[in-house]
Design a protein around this motif. Sequence first.
Motif, PDB file in Angstrom:
ATOM      1  N   GLN A 152       0.893  -1.350   0.135  1.00  0.00           N
ATOM      2  CA  GLN A 152      -0.074   0.003  -0.105  1.00  0.00           C
ATOM      3  C   GLN A 152       0.793   1.179  -0.037  1.00  0.00           C
ATOM      4  O   GLN A 152       0.649   2.221  -0.781  1.00  0.00           O
ATOM      5  CB  GLN A 152      -0.981  -0.054   1.117  1.00  0.00           C
ATOM      6  N   ARG A 153       1.949   1.171   0.874  1.00  0.00           N
ATOM      7  CA  ARG A 153       2.740   2.502   0.825  1.00  0.00           C
ATOM      8  C   ARG A 153       3.399   2.633  -0.516  1.00  0.00           C
ATOM      9  O   ARG A 153       3.514   3.544  -1.203  1.00  0.00           O
ATOM     10  CB  ARG A 153       4.051   2.100   1.791  1.00  0.00           C
ATOM     11  N   ARG A 154       3.988   1.624  -1.072  1.00  0.00           N
ATOM     12  CA  ARG A 154       4.636   1.589  -2.277  1.00  0.00           C
ATOM     13  C   ARG A 154       3.588   2.208  -3.583  1.00  0.00           C
ATOM     14  O   ARG A 154       3.913   3.007  -4.248  1.00  0.00           O
ATOM     15  CB  ARG A 154       5.316   0.472  -2.876  1.00  0.00           C
ATOM     16  N   PHE A 155       2.486   1.627  -3.547  1.00  0.00           N
ATOM     17  CA  PHE A 155       1.277   2.008  -4.305  1.00  0.00           C
ATOM     18  C   PHE A 155       0.982   3.369  -4.426  1.00  0.00           C
ATOM     19  O   PHE A 155       0.978   4.069  -5.145  1.00  0.00           O
ATOM     20  CB  PHE A 155       0.234   1.270  -3.934  1.00  0.00           C
ATOM     21  N   ASP A 156       1.168   4.240  -3.100  1.00  0.00           N
ATOM     22  CA  ASP A 156       0.549   5.327  -2.680  1.00  0.00           C
ATOM     23  C   ASP A 156       1.724   6.397  -3.230  1.00  0.00           C
ATOM     24  O   ASP A 156       1.743   7.386  -4.020  1.00  0.00           O
ATOM     25  CB  ASP A 156       0.483   5.869  -1.297  1.00  0.00           C
ATOM     26  N   GLU A 157       2.989   5.649  -3.175  1.00  0.00           N
ATOM     27  CA  GLU A 157       4.149   6.525  -3.466  1.00  0.00           C
ATOM     28  C   GLU A 157       4.247   6.729  -5.092  1.00  0.00           C
ATOM     29  O   GLU A 157       4.710   7.827  -5.620  1.00  0.00           O
ATOM     30  CB  GLU A 157       5.404   5.663  -2.991  1.00  0.00           C
TER      31      GLU A 157
END
Length: 220
Positions: A152-157
């Motif tokens: 999720q963090r990488r997706f948002d980034e």
Amino acid sequence: MEKIIVAIDGYSSCGKSTIAKALARYAGYTYVDTGAMYRAIGLYTLRKGLKDEAAILAALPQIEVGFRLVDGAQHVTLCGEDVEGQIRTLEVGNRASEISQIREVRAFLVAQQQKMGIEKGIVMDGRDIGTVVFPQAELKLFLTARPEVRAQRRFDELKEKGQSPVFEEVLKDVNDRDYRDTHRAESPLRQAEDAIVVDNSDMTPDQQMKVIYDYFDRFK
Ligand code: DC
């Protein structure tokens, strides 16, 4: 307080670089992102279409990886060119993970990383910092978070950078990379015996930084 070496290792997308940067600022230390160095070599091999190991090894002496400061932020350079904007993609990340399995590539970068730590006062993040680059580091942190949280963090980034990621693909990528990073023959990602494990899945950024600053302050 005598300067120390801080080694931060952990899985991809668990916030290593954010934490390492913040800690370096807090401590007045130099920050080194070793993942960026592997990514720079990955980018070089993609640009030149180098696929097999022999071709990559033959090119290694021509590859120059460095850092420069731009408005206080560290940018990685490849043969003098600032490539910071080009290395943070899934494609380059995957290539970096592949070329990082080659022993000579690791030896090439590890030697440079060890030189950077000669005077201590450094926060270095990566996969093998506490185990191979600086087994003598005074403070070793091993960061982890659940794969879904990291995806999720990488997706948002990636979205923030204007890319159009698909969550399932990002999650698969996180899992594949974890597998490769922990199963490769050369310096696999593993926790040093004397590392402190921090699972930040359920921590706010502030909570996490407090935990990390407290560990650092023990050396004051
Ligand atoms: O931390 P990162 O996602 O920028 O790293 C990219 C890849 O580089 C990662 O999949 C594994 C490799 N790497 C490594 O093998 N050793 C390091 N010290 C840092 C990164």
